[in-house]
Write a protein that holds these residues in place. Structure first.
Motif, PDB file in Angstrom:
ATOM      1  N   ASP A  26       3.795  10.916 -16.624  1.00  0.00           N
ATOM      2  CA  ASP A  26       4.971  10.956 -17.497  1.00  0.00           C
ATOM      3  C   ASP A  26       6.277  10.757 -16.729  1.00  0.00           C
ATOM      4  OD1 ASP A  26       4.936  13.313 -16.128  1.00  0.00           O
ATOM      5  OD2 ASP A  26       5.135  14.617 -17.891  1.00  0.00           O
ATOM      6  N   GLU A  27       6.229  10.764 -15.392  1.00  0.00           N
ATOM      7  CA  GLU A  27       7.425  10.547 -14.599  1.00  0.00           C
ATOM      8  C   GLU A  27       7.577   9.089 -14.160  1.00  0.00           C
ATOM      9  OE1 GLU A  27       7.688  13.133 -11.304  1.00  0.00           O
ATOM     10  OE2 GLU A  27       7.583  14.993 -12.482  1.00  0.00           O
ATOM     11  N   LYS A  28       6.592   8.281 -14.436  1.00  0.00           N
ATOM     12  CA  LYS A  28       6.632   6.883 -14.015  1.00  0.00           C
ATOM     13  C   LYS A  28       7.394   6.064 -15.051  1.00  0.00           C
ATOM     14  CE  LYS A  28       2.183   7.364 -11.649  1.00  0.00           C
ATOM     15  NZ  LYS A  28       0.772   6.925 -11.587  1.00  0.00           N
ATOM     16  N   GLU A  29       8.684   5.869 -14.805  1.00  0.00           N
ATOM     17  CA  GLU A  29       9.512   5.136 -15.752  1.00  0.00           C
ATOM     18  C   GLU A  29       9.213   3.644 -15.736  1.00  0.00           C
ATOM     19  OE1 GLU A  29      13.478   6.026 -14.789  1.00  0.00           O
ATOM     20  OE2 GLU A  29      13.323   8.166 -15.202  1.00  0.00           O
ATOM     21  N   LYS A  30       8.878   3.119 -14.576  1.00  0.00           N
ATOM     22  CA  LYS A  30       8.599   1.683 -14.443  1.00  0.00           C
ATOM     23  C   LYS A  30       7.322   1.487 -13.653  1.00  0.00           C
ATOM     24  CE  LYS A  30      13.483   0.282 -14.452  1.00  0.00           C
ATOM     25  NZ  LYS A  30      14.049   1.637 -14.584  1.00  0.00           N
ATOM     26  N   GLN A  31       6.633   0.401 -13.947  1.00  0.00           N
ATOM     27  CA  GLN A  31       5.423   0.066 -13.218  1.00  0.00           C
ATOM     28  C   GLN A  31       5.466  -1.401 -12.809  1.00  0.00           C
ATOM     29  OE1 GLN A  31       1.766   1.021 -15.147  1.00  0.00           O
ATOM     30  NE2 GLN A  31       2.307   3.160 -15.563  1.00  0.00           N
ATOM     31  N   VAL A  32       4.948  -1.670 -11.640  1.00  0.00           N
ATOM     32  CA  VAL A  32       4.809  -3.047 -11.160  1.00  0.00           C
ATOM     33  C   VAL A  32       3.321  -3.315 -10.965  1.00  0.00           C
ATOM     34  CG1 VAL A  32       5.292  -4.677  -9.299  1.00  0.00           C
ATOM     35  CG2 VAL A  32       7.044  -3.037 -10.008  1.00  0.00           C
ATOM     36  N   ARG A  33       2.817  -4.294 -11.678  1.00  0.00           N
ATOM     37  CA  ARG A  33       1.404  -4.670 -11.551  1.00  0.00           C
ATOM     38  C   ARG A  33       1.341  -6.072 -10.962  1.00  0.00           C
ATOM     39  NH1 ARG A  33      -1.744  -4.137 -16.982  1.00  0.00           N
ATOM     40  NH2 ARG A  33      -3.474  -4.478 -15.519  1.00  0.00           N
ATOM     41  N   ILE A  34       0.713  -6.185  -9.826  1.00  0.00           N
ATOM     42  CA  ILE A  34       0.603  -7.474  -9.146  1.00  0.00           C
ATOM     43  C   ILE A  34      -0.747  -8.091  -9.501  1.00  0.00           C
ATOM     44  CG2 ILE A  34       0.591  -8.638  -6.908  1.00  0.00           C
ATOM     45  CD1 ILE A  34       2.315  -6.388  -5.827  1.00  0.00           C
ATOM     46  N   ARG A  35      -0.684  -9.228 -10.154  1.00  0.00           N
ATOM     47  CA  ARG A  35      -1.894  -9.922 -10.588  1.00  0.00           C
ATOM     48  C   ARG A  35      -2.073 -11.189  -9.759  1.00  0.00           C
ATOM     49  NH1 ARG A  35      -3.204  -9.140 -15.927  1.00  0.00           N
ATOM     50  NH2 ARG A  35      -5.079 -10.324 -15.383  1.00  0.00           N
ATOM     51  N   PHE A  36      -3.206 -11.313  -9.151  1.00  0.00           N
ATOM     52  CA  PHE A  36      -3.499 -12.493  -8.352  1.00  0.00           C
ATOM     53  C   PHE A  36      -4.429 -13.439  -9.118  1.00  0.00           C
ATOM     54  CE2 PHE A  36      -2.491  -9.164  -5.262  1.00  0.00           C
ATOM     55  CZ  PHE A  36      -1.557  -9.803  -4.469  1.00  0.00           C
ATOM     56  N   LEU A  37      -4.503 -14.682  -8.631  1.00  0.00           N
ATOM     57  CA  LEU A  37      -5.402 -15.692  -9.194  1.00  0.00           C
ATOM     58  C   LEU A  37      -5.114 -15.946 -10.666  1.00  0.00           C
ATOM     59  CD1 LEU A  37      -8.738 -14.718  -7.401  1.00  0.00           C
ATOM     60  CD2 LEU A  37      -7.077 -16.477  -6.762  1.00  0.00           C
ATOM     61  N   LEU A  38      -3.833 -16.031 -10.988  1.00  0.00           N
ATOM     62  CA  LEU A  38      -3.390 -16.405 -12.334  1.00  0.00           C
ATOM     63  C   LEU A  38      -2.354 -17.517 -12.195  1.00  0.00           C
ATOM     64  CD1 LEU A  38      -2.891 -13.033 -14.269  1.00  0.00           C
ATOM     65  CD2 LEU A  38      -4.576 -14.802 -14.763  1.00  0.00           C
ATOM     66  N   ASN A  39      -2.543 -18.599 -12.918  1.00  0.00           N
ATOM     67  CA  ASN A  39      -1.625 -19.729 -12.852  1.00  0.00           C
ATOM     68  C   ASN A  39      -0.933 -19.909 -14.206  1.00  0.00           C
ATOM     69  OD1 ASN A  39      -0.325 -22.126 -12.076  1.00  0.00           O
ATOM     70  ND2 ASN A  39      -1.998 -23.365 -12.910  1.00  0.00           N
ATOM     71  N   ARG A  50       0.829  -1.212   0.000  1.00  0.00           N
ATOM     72  CA  ARG A  50       0.000   0.000   0.000  1.00  0.00           C
ATOM     73  C   ARG A  50       0.863   1.262   0.000  1.00  0.00           C
ATOM     74  NH1 ARG A  50      -5.427  -0.678   1.078  1.00  0.00           N
ATOM     75  NH2 ARG A  50      -6.063  -2.796   1.653  1.00  0.00           N
ATOM     76  N   ASP A  51       1.932   1.260   0.792  1.00  0.00           N
ATOM     77  CA  ASP A  51       2.822   2.419   0.829  1.00  0.00           C
ATOM     78  C   ASP A  51       3.481   2.653  -0.521  1.00  0.00           C
ATOM     79  OD1 ASP A  51       2.164   2.720   3.466  1.00  0.00           O
ATOM     80  OD2 ASP A  51       4.040   1.884   4.267  1.00  0.00           O
ATOM     81  N   ALA A  52       3.929   1.553  -1.154  1.00  0.00           N
ATOM     82  CA  ALA A  52       4.566   1.679  -2.467  1.00  0.00           C
ATOM     83  C   ALA A  52       3.570   2.188  -3.508  1.00  0.00           C
ATOM     84  CB  ALA A  52       5.138   0.336  -2.899  1.00  0.00           C
ATOM     85  N   ALA A  53       2.347   1.691  -3.461  1.00  0.00           N
ATOM     86  CA  ALA A  53       1.316   2.119  -4.411  1.00  0.00           C
ATOM     87  C   ALA A  53       0.972   3.594  -4.222  1.00  0.00           C
ATOM     88  CB  ALA A  53       0.065   1.259  -4.239  1.00  0.00           C
ATOM     89  N   ALA A  54       0.929   4.036  -2.964  1.00  0.00           N
ATOM     90  CA  ALA A  54       0.597   5.432  -2.686  1.00  0.00           C
ATOM     91  C   ALA A  54       1.669   6.377  -3.217  1.00  0.00           C
ATOM     92  CB  ALA A  54       0.418   5.627  -1.185  1.00  0.00           C
ATOM     93  N   LYS A  55       2.951   5.987  -3.054  1.00  0.00           N
ATOM     94  CA  LYS A  55       4.033   6.829  -3.549  1.00  0.00           C
ATOM     95  C   LYS A  55       4.007   6.913  -5.070  1.00  0.00           C
ATOM     96  CE  LYS A  55       7.205   5.920   0.292  1.00  0.00           C
ATOM     97  NZ  LYS A  55       8.505   5.310   0.688  1.00  0.00           N
ATOM     98  N   THR A  56       3.723   5.790  -5.726  1.00  0.00           N
ATOM     99  CA  THR A  56       3.703   5.765  -7.189  1.00  0.00           C
ATOM    100  C   THR A  56       2.534   6.556  -7.740  1.00  0.00           C
ATOM    101  OG1 THR A  56       4.725   3.577  -7.171  1.00  0.00           O
ATOM    102  CG2 THR A  56       3.673   4.267  -9.215  1.00  0.00           C
ATOM    103  N   SER A  57       1.357   6.401  -7.134  1.00  0.00           N
ATOM    104  CA  SER A  57       0.154   7.050  -7.661  1.00  0.00           C
ATOM    105  C   SER A  57       0.221   8.568  -7.522  1.00  0.00           C
ATOM    106  CB  SER A  57      -1.086   6.516  -6.946  1.00  0.00           C
ATOM    107  OG  SER A  57      -1.015   6.792  -5.553  1.00  0.00           O
ATOM    108  N   SER A  58       1.066   9.077  -6.614  1.00  0.00           N
ATOM    109  CA  SER A  58       1.155  10.523  -6.416  1.00  0.00           C
ATOM    110  C   SER A  58       2.046  11.199  -7.445  1.00  0.00           C
ATOM    111  CB  SER A  58       1.670  10.822  -4.998  1.00  0.00           C
ATOM    112  OG  SER A  58       2.987  10.321  -4.827  1.00  0.00           O
ATOM    113  N   ARG A  59       2.760  10.409  -8.246  1.00  0.00           N
ATOM    114  CA  ARG A  59       3.653  10.978  -9.252  1.00  0.00           C
ATOM    115  C   ARG A  59       2.919  11.165 -10.571  1.00  0.00           C
ATOM    116  NH1 ARG A  59       8.624   7.068  -9.577  1.00  0.00           N
ATOM    117  NH2 ARG A  59       9.194   8.568 -11.194  1.00  0.00           N
ATOM    118  N   PRO A  60       3.269  12.218 -11.324  1.00  0.00           N
ATOM    119  CA  PRO A  60       2.659  12.407 -12.648  1.00  0.00           C
ATOM    120  C   PRO A  60       2.924  11.207 -13.550  1.00  0.00           C
ATOM    121  CG  PRO A  60       3.864  14.378 -11.953  1.00  0.00           C
ATOM    122  CD  PRO A  60       4.206  13.282 -10.963  1.00  0.00           C
TER     123      PRO A  60
END
Length: 218
Positions: free
Chosen positions: A23-36, A11-21
């Motif tokens: 165009d400044e987000k060089e990398k993104q991490v998407r956590i997907r659950f319930l996928l095998n 949650r802390d990591a997501a909050a820091k990322t979402s507060s940035r514009p």
């Protein structure tokens, strides 16, 4: 506690990322659950590299706290040019192990609080007990659960009915078991750190990958 700690970190990591514009987000991490992940698809232009991963959607079934993910038959293809496999391992049945105590589908030994089902003095812990899941904290709780079962059984054994350490030593000798005691461990430890085995100057040790080779130094 471990799950609460992980949830807070995410949650802390997501909050820091979402507060940035955006165009400044060089990398993104998407956590997907319930996928095998079920198979890799080669890249259409270069068959020697991965192009995508086919995943099956899963759903949770069972009582809260004891749920398991089961397949739904619905597949999803995720484009990929790099795949890092870090999903643990599936337990395998040991040669000679009774089929009645091993769950082939889950890759675990059937047990109740670490005590192997249908046995009087056999116990299991870790991923072979519960499957590849959890973190270090999970393993600690898992081990304590098994140890509690061992202690409960020991307390139920009448005094003076077992030979203790001397009986164990005699049994190991009778069966010609190669025992690694503390002095043997120290010799193995020294051999792994021997400079003649190291591949680089900064390497602390070169682990033995063969049990037989390791036992030669005991």
């Amino acid at each position: 506690r471990p799950k609460v700690r992980i949830d807070k970190l995410l949650r802390d990591a997501a909050a820091k990322t979402s507060s940035r514009p955006e165009d400044e987000k060089e990398k993104q991490v998407r956590i997907r659950f319930l996928l095998n992940p079920v198979r890799f698809i080669p890249d259409s232009a270069d068959g020697s590299t991965v192009g995508s991963v086919i995943c099956e959607r899963t759903k949770l079934e069972g009582e809260t706290g004891n749920q398991v993910a089961v397949g739904t038959g619905v597949m999803e293809e995720i484009p990929s040019n790099l795949v890092l496999v870090s999903i643990g391992y599936k337990g395998l049945q040991l040669p000679g192990m009774d089929d009645a105590i091993f769950d082939e589908d889950r890759g675990v030994v059937k047990n109740s609080n670490g005590k192997v089902d249908g046995t009087s003095n056999l116990y299991v812990s870790g991923w072979l007990k519960r499957g590849p899941s959890g973190i270090i904290g999970t393993n600690i709780a898992c081990a304590k659960d098994t140890v509690s079962s061992i202690i409960n059984d020991l307390e139920a054994i009448p005094e003076n009915t077992v030979d203790g350490r001397s009986g164990l030593d005699a049994l190991l000798s009778e069966r010609n078991v190669q025992v690694v005691n503390w002095e043997s461990y120290q010799r193995i430890d020294a051999a792994e750190k021997d400079s003649s085995r190291l591949r680089t100057d900064g390497q602390p040790r070169e682990k033995f990958t063969s049990v037989n080779e390791m036992l030669n130094y005991r």
